[in-house]
Motif scaffolding. Structure first.
Motif, PDB file in Angstrom:
ATOM      1  N   LYS A  46      -1.932   5.722 -11.981  1.00  0.00           N
ATOM      2  CA  LYS A  46      -1.890   5.164 -13.466  1.00  0.00           C
ATOM      3  C   LYS A  46      -1.362   3.660 -13.563  1.00  0.00           C
ATOM      4  CE  LYS A  46      -2.976   9.380 -14.795  1.00  0.00           C
ATOM      5  NZ  LYS A  46      -4.127   9.816 -15.368  1.00  0.00           N
ATOM      6  N   CYS A  47      -0.751   3.285 -12.524  1.00  0.00           N
ATOM      7  CA  CYS A  47      -0.402   2.019 -12.391  1.00  0.00           C
ATOM      8  C   CYS A  47      -1.603   0.976 -11.481  1.00  0.00           C
ATOM      9  CB  CYS A  47       0.655   1.860 -11.622  1.00  0.00           C
ATOM     10  SG  CYS A  47       2.225   2.682 -12.605  1.00  0.00           S
ATOM     11  N   GLY A  48      -2.443   0.567 -12.410  1.00  0.00           N
ATOM     12  CA  GLY A  48      -3.813  -0.187 -11.879  1.00  0.00           C
ATOM     13  C   GLY A  48      -3.115  -1.372 -10.852  1.00  0.00           C
ATOM     14  N   ARG A  49      -2.128  -2.029 -11.161  1.00  0.00           N
ATOM     15  CA  ARG A  49      -1.686  -3.053 -10.337  1.00  0.00           C
ATOM     16  C   ARG A  49      -1.180  -2.759  -8.789  1.00  0.00           C
ATOM     17  NH1 ARG A  49       2.015  -1.789 -13.892  1.00  0.00           N
ATOM     18  NH2 ARG A  49       4.435  -1.690 -13.041  1.00  0.00           N
ATOM     19  N   LEU A  50      -1.018  -1.527  -8.453  1.00  0.00           N
ATOM     20  CA  LEU A  50      -0.389  -1.092  -7.221  1.00  0.00           C
ATOM     21  C   LEU A  50      -1.380  -1.034  -6.431  1.00  0.00           C
ATOM     22  CD1 LEU A  50       2.174   1.395  -8.502  1.00  0.00           C
ATOM     23  CD2 LEU A  50       2.671  -0.883  -7.843  1.00  0.00           C
ATOM     24  N   SER A  51      -1.277  -1.464  -4.991  1.00  0.00           N
ATOM     25  CA  SER A  51      -2.278  -1.224  -3.949  1.00  0.00           C
ATOM     26  C   SER A  51      -1.935   0.227  -3.465  1.00  0.00           C
ATOM     27  CB  SER A  51      -1.829  -2.206  -2.880  1.00  0.00           C
ATOM     28  OG  SER A  51      -0.700  -2.005  -2.258  1.00  0.00           O
ATOM     29  N   LYS A  52      -2.826   0.677  -2.648  1.00  0.00           N
ATOM     30  CA  LYS A  52      -2.792   1.888  -1.884  1.00  0.00           C
ATOM     31  C   LYS A  52      -1.512   1.968  -0.982  1.00  0.00           C
ATOM     32  CE  LYS A  52      -7.656   3.371  -1.975  1.00  0.00           C
ATOM     33  NZ  LYS A  52      -8.608   3.730  -1.264  1.00  0.00           N
ATOM     34  N   THR A  53      -1.062   1.045  -0.427  1.00  0.00           N
ATOM     35  CA  THR A  53      -0.071   0.869   0.562  1.00  0.00           C
ATOM     36  C   THR A  53       1.110   1.185  -0.293  1.00  0.00           C
ATOM     37  OG1 THR A  53      -1.121  -0.576   2.151  1.00  0.00           O
ATOM     38  CG2 THR A  53       1.414  -0.649   2.107  1.00  0.00           C
ATOM     39  N   ASP A  54       1.152   0.394  -1.658  1.00  0.00           N
ATOM     40  CA  ASP A  54       2.485   0.629  -2.541  1.00  0.00           C
ATOM     41  C   ASP A  54       2.669   2.067  -2.838  1.00  0.00           C
ATOM     42  OD1 ASP A  54       3.651  -2.077  -2.393  1.00  0.00           O
ATOM     43  OD2 ASP A  54       2.294  -2.668  -3.998  1.00  0.00           O
ATOM     44  N   ARG A  55       1.369   2.693  -3.219  1.00  0.00           N
ATOM     45  CA  ARG A  55       1.552   4.018  -3.577  1.00  0.00           C
ATOM     46  C   ARG A  55       1.836   5.141  -2.502  1.00  0.00           C
ATOM     47  NH1 ARG A  55      -4.289   5.320  -6.024  1.00  0.00           N
ATOM     48  NH2 ARG A  55      -3.162   7.112  -6.333  1.00  0.00           N
ATOM     49  N   LEU A  56       1.516   4.738  -1.308  1.00  0.00           N
ATOM     50  CA  LEU A  56       1.873   5.740  -0.341  1.00  0.00           C
ATOM     51  C   LEU A  56       3.587   5.507  -0.025  1.00  0.00           C
ATOM     52  CD1 LEU A  56      -1.058   4.941   2.410  1.00  0.00           C
ATOM     53  CD2 LEU A  56      -0.399   7.015   1.086  1.00  0.00           C
ATOM     54  N   LEU A  57       3.902   4.352  -0.253  1.00  0.00           N
ATOM     55  CA  LEU A  57       5.157   4.030  -0.106  1.00  0.00           C
ATOM     56  C   LEU A  57       5.914   4.543  -1.244  1.00  0.00           C
ATOM     57  CD1 LEU A  57       5.448   0.090   0.973  1.00  0.00           C
ATOM     58  CD2 LEU A  57       6.197   1.983   2.523  1.00  0.00           C
ATOM     59  N   MET A  58       5.500   4.830  -2.234  1.00  0.00           N
ATOM     60  CA  MET A  58       6.238   5.402  -3.440  1.00  0.00           C
ATOM     61  C   MET A  58       6.443   6.915  -2.984  1.00  0.00           C
ATOM     62  SD  MET A  58       4.604   3.790  -6.917  1.00  0.00           S
ATOM     63  CE  MET A  58       5.273   4.890  -7.878  1.00  0.00           C
ATOM     64  N   CYS A  59       5.209   7.401  -2.608  1.00  0.00           N
ATOM     65  CA  CYS A  59       5.192   8.831  -1.913  1.00  0.00           C
ATOM     66  C   CYS A  59       6.130   9.261  -0.992  1.00  0.00           C
ATOM     67  CB  CYS A  59       3.721   9.375  -1.529  1.00  0.00           C
ATOM     68  SG  CYS A  59       2.447   9.400  -2.716  1.00  0.00           S
ATOM     69  N   TRP A  60       6.434   8.305   0.026  1.00  0.00           N
ATOM     70  CA  TRP A  60       7.217   8.627   0.959  1.00  0.00           C
ATOM     71  C   TRP A  60       8.755   8.426   0.481  1.00  0.00           C
ATOM     72  CZ3 TRP A  60       8.862  10.167   5.455  1.00  0.00           C
ATOM     73  CH2 TRP A  60      10.195   9.719   5.937  1.00  0.00           C
ATOM     74  N   TRP A  61       8.918   7.413  -0.412  1.00  0.00           N
ATOM     75  CA  TRP A  61      10.431   6.999  -0.922  1.00  0.00           C
ATOM     76  C   TRP A  61      10.707   8.237  -1.732  1.00  0.00           C
ATOM     77  CZ3 TRP A  61      13.484   4.682   2.142  1.00  0.00           C
ATOM     78  CH2 TRP A  61      13.068   3.450   2.675  1.00  0.00           C
ATOM     79  N   ALA A  62       9.748   8.933  -2.384  1.00  0.00           N
ATOM     80  CA  ALA A  62      10.346   9.995  -3.485  1.00  0.00           C
ATOM     81  C   ALA A  62      10.547  11.134  -2.492  1.00  0.00           C
ATOM     82  CB  ALA A  62       9.053  10.351  -4.258  1.00  0.00           C
ATOM     83  N   PHE A  63       9.617  11.509  -1.526  1.00  0.00           N
ATOM     84  CA  PHE A  63       9.657  12.735  -0.777  1.00  0.00           C
ATOM     85  C   PHE A  63      11.223  12.539   0.154  1.00  0.00           C
ATOM     86  CE2 PHE A  63       9.464  13.816   3.996  1.00  0.00           C
ATOM     87  CZ  PHE A  63       9.463  15.151   3.746  1.00  0.00           C
TER      88      PHE A  63
END
Length: 214
Positions: A46-63
């Motif tokens: 939903k955050c259009g300004r985030l790259s795929k790498t940033d989104r993957l990093l968010m997934c990792w840090w949340a996990f």
């Protein structure tokens, strides 16, 4: 009563055998983990300004943050988990994982200390990293680099102390490779890659600042 751990002469007074088998424990853990990864991936989209790498990093840090707090936290603060007549899921999970490293069920001092630091400090810091990436905070890469160093240090202590203490804490080769090595390898490989990326980003920011001030 006997126990399924190594070494065989490990003393575990009042040990209560597992109520759950390996299958339900692993399916529940893996299912919950996949749910977290999918949820963060969809939310970050939903955050259009985030790259795929940033989104993957968010997934990792949340996990990893939720793992540190919700999985490792109960281990640290429940010293009698292997004795409980009515164990919860986390008690059962740690009794199962202890087949790959009996230092957990034996409450090894170094292991409890490392897990305590991880749960109390690195867990919340990992969740803060999710927010920092999503909000594009200036401290994002410094935070990620710092937490990665903490995770890598914890892994070094974990593996080195196992070697120094005899390297005989798994019930069979399967548990050695699946639990002791496999379950921990992500916290060696992924933090190494993230630390390298953040280091480059930090250095790049300093170089850019130097150019501006000339």
């Amino acid at each position: 009563m006997g126990h399924p751990y190594a070494p065989a002469d490990l003393e575990l007074p009042s040990f209560v055998p597992l109520h759950l088998s390996q299958g339900p424990i692993l399916v529940t853990y893996i299912g919950a983990s996949l749910f977290v990864l999918l949820a963060i991936w969809l939310i970050s989209g939903k955050c259009g300004r985030l790259s795929k790498t940033d989104r993957l990093l968010m997934c990792w840090w949340a996990f990893t943050g939720l793992t540190h707090i919700l999985i490792e936290g109960p281990f640290v603060f429940t010293p009698n988990f292997f004795k409980k007549e009515n164990p919860n899921f986390f008690d059962e999970l740690w009794k199962e994982y202890s087949k790959g490293d009996s230092r957990y069920v034996a409450r090894d001092t170094a292991t409890v200390t490392v897990e305590g630091i991880t749960a109390v400090l690195e867990g919340p810091a990992s969740l803060l990293a999710v927010y920092a990436i999503a909000s594009q905070k200036s401290y994002s890469h410094i935070l990620q680099f710092t937490v990665c160093l903490g995770q890598l240090y914890g892994c070094l202590v974990y593996f080195i102390t196992a070697y120094l203490d005899g390297f005989n804490f798994w019930a069979s080769p399967f548990y050695f490779w699946a639990y002791f090595i496999g379950a921990n390898s992500s916290w060696v490989v992924i933090p190494t890659l993230i630390a390298m990326r953040s280091w480059k980003k930090i250095c790049g920011a300093f170089r850019a600042e130097k150019v501006k001030t000339k």
